[in-house]
Design a protein around this motif. Structure first.
Motif, PDB file in Angstrom:
ATOM      1  N   ARG A   8      72.266 -43.189   2.018  1.00  0.00           N
ATOM      2  CA  ARG A   8      70.835 -43.000   2.227  1.00  0.00           C
ATOM      3  C   ARG A   8      70.142 -43.113   0.877  1.00  0.00           C
ATOM      4  O   ARG A   8      70.722 -42.816  -0.155  1.00  0.00           O
ATOM      5  N   ALA A   9      68.901 -43.521   0.877  1.00  0.00           N
ATOM      6  CA  ALA A   9      68.156 -43.704  -0.362  1.00  0.00           C
ATOM      7  C   ALA A   9      67.388 -42.437  -0.737  1.00  0.00           C
ATOM      8  O   ALA A   9      66.662 -41.887   0.089  1.00  0.00           O
ATOM      9  N   PHE A  10      67.560 -41.990  -1.959  1.00  0.00           N
ATOM     10  CA  PHE A  10      66.835 -40.839  -2.493  1.00  0.00           C
ATOM     11  C   PHE A  10      66.405 -41.161  -3.913  1.00  0.00           C
ATOM     12  O   PHE A  10      66.996 -42.015  -4.572  1.00  0.00           O
ATOM     13  N   TYR A  11      65.386 -40.445  -4.378  1.00  0.00           N
ATOM     14  CA  TYR A  11      64.902 -40.638  -5.740  1.00  0.00           C
ATOM     15  C   TYR A  11      64.769 -39.266  -6.382  1.00  0.00           C
ATOM     16  O   TYR A  11      64.194 -38.346  -5.786  1.00  0.00           O
ATOM     17  N   LEU A  12      65.306 -39.125  -7.585  1.00  0.00           N
ATOM     18  CA  LEU A  12      65.276 -37.851  -8.316  1.00  0.00           C
ATOM     19  C   LEU A  12      64.539 -38.055  -9.625  1.00  0.00           C
ATOM     20  O   LEU A  12      64.806 -39.019 -10.349  1.00  0.00           O
ATOM     21  N   SER A  13      63.600 -37.161  -9.917  1.00  0.00           N
ATOM     22  CA  SER A  13      62.878 -37.257 -11.183  1.00  0.00           C
ATOM     23  C   SER A  13      62.724 -35.873 -11.801  1.00  0.00           C
ATOM     24  O   SER A  13      62.742 -34.858 -11.114  1.00  0.00           O
ATOM     25  N   TYR A  14      62.604 -35.880 -13.129  1.00  0.00           N
ATOM     26  CA  TYR A  14      62.285 -34.673 -13.878  1.00  0.00           C
ATOM     27  C   TYR A  14      61.505 -35.091 -15.113  1.00  0.00           C
ATOM     28  O   TYR A  14      61.321 -36.284 -15.365  1.00  0.00           O
ATOM     29  N   LEU A  52      62.626 -23.772 -17.621  1.00  0.00           N
ATOM     30  CA  LEU A  52      63.754 -24.353 -16.902  1.00  0.00           C
ATOM     31  C   LEU A  52      63.356 -25.736 -16.398  1.00  0.00           C
ATOM     32  O   LEU A  52      62.171 -26.016 -16.211  1.00  0.00           O
ATOM     33  N   ALA A  53      64.353 -26.564 -16.158  1.00  0.00           N
ATOM     34  CA  ALA A  53      64.094 -27.908 -15.647  1.00  0.00           C
ATOM     35  C   ALA A  53      63.650 -27.832 -14.191  1.00  0.00           C
ATOM     36  O   ALA A  53      64.265 -27.149 -13.373  1.00  0.00           O
ATOM     37  N   GLY A  54      62.597 -28.543 -13.887  1.00  0.00           N
ATOM     38  CA  GLY A  54      62.144 -28.724 -12.514  1.00  0.00           C
ATOM     39  C   GLY A  54      62.362 -30.178 -12.135  1.00  0.00           C
ATOM     40  O   GLY A  54      62.101 -31.077 -12.929  1.00  0.00           O
ATOM     41  N   MET A  55      62.869 -30.407 -10.932  1.00  0.00           N
ATOM     42  CA  MET A  55      63.192 -31.761 -10.489  1.00  0.00           C
ATOM     43  C   MET A  55      62.586 -32.004  -9.118  1.00  0.00           C
ATOM     44  O   MET A  55      62.508 -31.088  -8.302  1.00  0.00           O
ATOM     45  N   ALA A  56      62.200 -33.244  -8.868  1.00  0.00           N
ATOM     46  CA  ALA A  56      61.672 -33.630  -7.563  1.00  0.00           C
ATOM     47  C   ALA A  56      62.679 -34.573  -6.914  1.00  0.00           C
ATOM     48  O   ALA A  56      63.096 -35.555  -7.525  1.00  0.00           O
ATOM     49  N   ASN A  66      58.213 -34.689   2.955  1.00  0.00           N
ATOM     50  CA  ASN A  66      59.567 -34.198   3.219  1.00  0.00           C
ATOM     51  C   ASN A  66      60.436 -34.326   1.970  1.00  0.00           C
ATOM     52  O   ASN A  66      61.399 -35.081   1.938  1.00  0.00           O
ATOM     53  N   SER A  67      60.072 -33.567   0.948  1.00  0.00           N
ATOM     54  CA  SER A  67      60.787 -33.636  -0.327  1.00  0.00           C
ATOM     55  C   SER A  67      61.186 -32.241  -0.782  1.00  0.00           C
ATOM     56  O   SER A  67      60.727 -31.236  -0.229  1.00  0.00           O
ATOM     57  N   LEU A  68      62.046 -32.203  -1.778  1.00  0.00           N
ATOM     58  CA  LEU A  68      62.473 -30.950  -2.378  1.00  0.00           C
ATOM     59  C   LEU A  68      62.086 -30.922  -3.849  1.00  0.00           C
ATOM     60  O   LEU A  68      62.161 -31.950  -4.526  1.00  0.00           O
ATOM     61  N   ASN A  69      61.708 -29.757  -4.337  1.00  0.00           N
ATOM     62  CA  ASN A  69      61.653 -29.511  -5.767  1.00  0.00           C
ATOM     63  C   ASN A  69      62.798 -28.565  -6.078  1.00  0.00           C
ATOM     64  O   ASN A  69      62.982 -27.561  -5.373  1.00  0.00           O
ATOM     65  N   LEU A  70      63.551 -28.895  -7.099  1.00  0.00           N
ATOM     66  CA  LEU A  70      64.675 -28.092  -7.529  1.00  0.00           C
ATOM     67  C   LEU A  70      64.320 -27.462  -8.863  1.00  0.00           C
ATOM     68  O   LEU A  70      63.901 -28.162  -9.786  1.00  0.00           O
ATOM     69  N   PHE A  71      64.486 -26.162  -8.972  1.00  0.00           N
ATOM     70  CA  PHE A  71      64.213 -25.442 -10.205  1.00  0.00           C
ATOM     71  C   PHE A  71      65.567 -24.938 -10.706  1.00  0.00           C
ATOM     72  O   PHE A  71      66.176 -24.060 -10.099  1.00  0.00           O
ATOM     73  N   VAL A  72      66.040 -25.530 -11.801  1.00  0.00           N
ATOM     74  CA  VAL A  72      67.439 -25.421 -12.196  1.00  0.00           C
ATOM     75  C   VAL A  72      67.631 -24.377 -13.292  1.00  0.00           C
ATOM     76  O   VAL A  72      67.240 -24.596 -14.444  1.00  0.00           O
ATOM     77  N   GLY A  73      68.237 -23.248 -12.919  1.00  0.00           N
ATOM     78  CA  GLY A  73      68.621 -22.241 -13.890  1.00  0.00           C
ATOM     79  C   GLY A  73      70.102 -22.361 -14.197  1.00  0.00           C
ATOM     80  O   GLY A  73      70.815 -23.141 -13.560  1.00  0.00           O
TER      81      GLY A  73
END
Length: 148
Positions: A8-14, A52-56, A66-73
């Motif tokens: 499946r196609a996904f895109y991750l950015s920070y 902390l890094a935040g990622m979309a 329909n997306s996620l934000n990831l907050f990485v500790g």
């Protein structure tokens, strides 16, 4: 770990911690997400800041629905899900602290510390979302982001 989401196609950015330049790329599965999240967290740690890094994570570079934000500790992540003009965020029912963590998306954002859940549970949540577009119930999603 089985790489859920493969095919499946996904895109991750920070965003780079000192230049706020967006860094993004396609990802095929949760293993790539974890690798990039670890790299972003190391970059933020090396910068010596208190953010902390935040990622979309989305279904495409220009697909915010329909997306996620990831907050990485270091040991705990928080996840915010956006769909149909609504937002939910993970909550750890066992954490009562009322502190805040600063995460960097395109701009800094304050997140309550009790939104951060165990890293393994967060990764399982991302994996299920990538595989089936479903949120893991055990992650304790709430629609109350800003009330610690």
């Amino acid at each position: 770990m089985k790489d859920q989401g493969a095919g499946r196609a996904f895109y991750l950015s920070y965003w780079h911690p000192s230049t706020c330049t967006e860094i993004g790329r396609p990802v095929a599965g949760v293993d790539e997400v974890v690798t990039l999240a670890d790299q972003a967290a190391e970059l933020y740690l090396a910068e010596g800041g208190d953010r902390l890094a935040g990622m979309a994570l989305s279904h495409g570079a220009d697909v915010p629905e329909n997306s996620l934000n990831l907050f990485v500790g270091p040991a705990r992540w928080a996840i915010a899900h956006y769909a149909d003009f609504s937002q939910t965020v993970t909550r750890d029912p066992h954490r009562a602290d009322r502190t805040w963590q600063t995460v960097q998306l395109d701009e800094p954002l304050e997140i309550p510390s009790n939104c951060f859940i165990d890293r393994a549970l967060a990764i399982a949540t991302v994996s299920l979302w990538m595989a089936e577009d479903v949120l893991l119930e055990a992650a304790g999603f709430s629609d109350d982001l800003f009330n610690p």
